[in-house]
Design a protein around this motif. Structure first.
Motif, short mmCIF file in Angstrom:
data_model
loop_
_atom_site.label_atom_id
_atom_site.label_comp_id
_atom_site.label_asym_id
_atom_site.label_seq_id
_atom_site.Cartn_x
_atom_site.Cartn_y
_atom_site.Cartn_z
N SER A 168 0.83 -1.20 0.00
CA SER A 168 0.00 0.00 0.00
C SER A 168 0.86 1.25 0.00
N ASN A 169 1.89 1.25 0.83
CA ASN A 169 2.79 2.40 0.90
C ASN A 169 3.53 2.61 -0.41
N VAL A 170 3.97 1.49 -1.02
CA VAL A 170 4.68 1.59 -2.30
C VAL A 170 3.77 2.19 -3.36
N MET A 171 2.49 1.75 -3.38
CA MET A 171 1.54 2.28 -4.37
C MET A 171 1.31 3.77 -4.14
N PHE A 172 1.22 4.18 -2.87
CA PHE A 172 1.01 5.59 -2.58
C PHE A 172 2.21 6.42 -3.02
N LEU A 173 3.43 5.89 -2.75
CA LEU A 173 4.65 6.61 -3.15
C LEU A 173 4.73 6.74 -4.66
N LEU A 174 4.32 5.66 -5.35
CA LEU A 174 4.31 5.71 -6.80
C LEU A 174 3.32 6.77 -7.30
N GLY A 175 2.15 6.81 -6.60
CA GLY A 175 1.15 7.81 -6.97
C GLY A 175 1.66 9.21 -6.74
N VAL A 176 2.38 9.39 -5.61
CA VAL A 176 2.93 10.71 -5.30
C VAL A 176 3.98 11.10 -6.34
N ALA A 177 4.86 10.11 -6.65
CA ALA A 177 5.94 10.40 -7.59
C ALA A 177 5.40 10.66 -8.99
N CYS A 178 4.34 9.95 -9.32
CA CYS A 178 3.85 10.05 -10.70
C CYS A 178 2.86 11.17 -10.90
N GLY A 179 2.09 11.54 -9.84
CA GLY A 179 1.02 12.49 -10.12
C GLY A 179 0.52 13.29 -8.95
N CYS A 180 1.36 13.78 -8.06
CA CYS A 180 0.87 14.68 -7.02
C CYS A 180 0.55 16.01 -7.70
N PRO A 181 -0.69 16.53 -7.51
CA PRO A 181 -1.08 17.78 -8.19
C PRO A 181 -0.06 18.90 -7.94
N GLU A 182 0.06 19.75 -8.91
CA GLU A 182 1.09 20.77 -8.89
C GLU A 182 1.02 21.68 -7.67
N LYS A 183 -0.17 22.10 -7.27
CA LYS A 183 -0.31 23.04 -6.16
C LYS A 183 -0.59 22.35 -4.82
N CYS A 184 -0.37 21.07 -4.75
CA CYS A 184 -0.66 20.31 -3.53
C CYS A 184 0.63 19.76 -2.93
N HIS A 185 0.52 19.41 -1.66
CA HIS A 185 1.63 18.77 -0.95
C HIS A 185 1.17 17.38 -0.50
N CYS A 186 1.84 16.37 -0.95
CA CYS A 186 1.46 15.00 -0.63
C CYS A 186 2.39 14.44 0.45
N HIS A 187 1.80 13.83 1.48
CA HIS A 187 2.58 13.28 2.60
C HIS A 187 2.38 11.77 2.62
N SER A 188 3.45 11.06 2.32
CA SER A 188 3.36 9.61 2.20
C SER A 188 3.12 8.93 3.54
N SER A 189 3.70 9.47 4.62
CA SER A 189 3.57 8.80 5.93
C SER A 189 2.13 8.77 6.42
N SER A 190 1.40 9.85 6.22
CA SER A 190 0.01 9.93 6.69
C SER A 190 -1.00 9.72 5.57
N LYS A 191 -0.51 9.54 4.35
CA LYS A 191 -1.38 9.38 3.19
C LYS A 191 -2.38 10.53 3.09
N SER A 192 -1.87 11.73 3.30
CA SER A 192 -2.71 12.92 3.23
C SER A 192 -2.21 13.85 2.13
N VAL A 193 -3.13 14.60 1.57
CA VAL A 193 -2.81 15.56 0.52
C VAL A 193 -3.36 16.92 0.93
N ASP A 194 -2.46 17.92 0.96
CA ASP A 194 -2.86 19.27 1.39
C ASP A 194 -2.85 20.21 0.18
N CYS A 195 -4.08 20.63 -0.20
CA CYS A 195 -4.23 21.56 -1.32
C CYS A 195 -4.87 22.86 -0.84
N GLY A 196 -4.73 23.15 0.43
CA GLY A 196 -5.36 24.34 0.99
C GLY A 196 -4.64 25.62 0.62
#
Length: 342
Positions: free
Chosen positions: A9-37
């Motif tokens: 699950s963590n590997v898939m999330f990291l791959l998702g972060v590496a491949c497509g974290c939105p430009e104006k967002c911050h992706c945190h792999s440890s908590s699986k949270s995305v901050d676009c505020g």
């Protein structure tokens, strides 16, 4: 096995972060949270990591949510959409979020909600709709929310709330209702009875403060005496149903809304009185009875004093008369004795 799944699950999330974290967002792999505020966004960012559990979209300029707006994050558990410009929510906006537990929609521009809007959120536990412009909530917002524990609608434009909606939240424990335009008339009787039962069972609420009519402005709905709702019962429940002990049960079954063509809401407004009529009559009866009893007691006291005085005078007079008679008898006997032959 669990460790391998977690690693995958963590590997898939990291791959998702590496491949497509939105430009104006911050992706945190440890908590699986995305901050676009605070990014000035006007729509939901595309290509969010699919394993996201928490998504922050607060303090943006999002105006509407289309159907399946969050299809890219099916595992989402917490969604924060506070302080946006949301005025329209498509009927299927939250479809696909089977695991969502916390939904924050505060400080938006919502005016109403479709009755099936949250139908696809079976795990929802906390729903915050405060600080919007909501003037009406339907009697049902989908199937019963058995898991909902927190429901907040404070700082809206609500005048009444159907108790059927609240009864569908069988496990709710925190209820926030303040700062609305609550109209404390007959239509709010069902809410009053439900809140009394809710608090008795241990629930917590910030209360319903009346905005109208003027007589009850600023008063807590729960502190309005039940006696003032008797006109509501007599108007809406057949007289045979208002037998001793049945008034409360009849009140529970009162309809909360009325169809078009029925009496205007102003006809259902309470007509508050300083005291219930029966209480005024009782007080007047007690006062009159007290005055009469006082007069009677005073007359009895005067009669008793007079009787005692009369008895004392009579006894004194009789005593003097007897003494005089006895003295007179002794004198006559002495004279007879002296005049008899020696």
């Amino acid at each position: 096995m669990k460790g391998e799944l977690l690693l995958l699950s963590n590997v898939m999330f990291l791959l998702g972060v590496a491949c497509g974290c939105p430009e104006k967002c911050h992706c945190h792999s440890s908590s699986k949270s995305v901050d676009c505020g605070r990014q000035g966004l006007v729509e939901i960012p595309p290509d969010l990591p699919p394993q996201t559990l928490t998504l922050h979209l607060e303090n943006n300029q999002i105006h509407q949510l289309p159907a399946f707006a969050f299809r890219s994050v099916p595992q989402l558990m917490t969604l924060n959409l506070s302080n946006n410009s949301l005025s329209t929510l498509a009927l299927g906006a939250f479809d696909g979020l089977q695991h969502l537990q916390v939904l924050n929609l505060t400080q938006n521009s919502l005016h109403s909600l479709e009755n099936r809007l949250f139908h696809s959120l079976p795990q929802l536990r906390e729903l915050d709709l405060s600080s919007n412009n909501i003037s009406h909530l339907p009697a049902s917002l989908g199937k019963p929310w058995e898991n909902l524990t927190v429901f907040a609608v404070q700082q809206n434009q609500l005048q009444q709330l159907d108790r059927t909606l609240l009864e569908s939240m069988s496990n709710v424990r925190l209820l926030f209702l303040k700062d609305n335009l609550w109209k404390c008339n007959c239509h709010l009787l069902g809410l009053k009875l439900w809140l009394e039962k809710f608090i008795y069972k241990g629930g917590m609420t910030d209360g319903v403060i009346c905005a109208s009519p003027d007589t009850w402005r600023g008063k807590d709905l729960l502190k309005i005496p039940h006696e003032l709702y008797q006109p509501c019962l007599s108007d809406q429940v057949p007289s045979q149903a208002l037998q001793p002990g049945s008034a409360r049960r009849a009140a529970v079954s009162l309809p909360e809304t009325h169809s078009v063509g029925e009496r205007d809401h102003s006809e259902c407004e309470l007509q508050p009185k300083p005291k219930p009529a029966n209480l005024r009559h009782a007080v007047a009866t007690v006062i009159i009875t007290g005055v009469v009893c006082g007069i009677v007691c005073l007359m009895m006291l005067v009669a008793a004093i007079y009787g005692c005085a009369y008895a004392a005078i009579t006894a004194q007079y009789c005593g003097e008369h007897l003494a005089q008679t006895s003295e007179s008898g002794r004198m006559e006997g002495k004279e007879l004795f002296d005049s008899s032959p020696a």
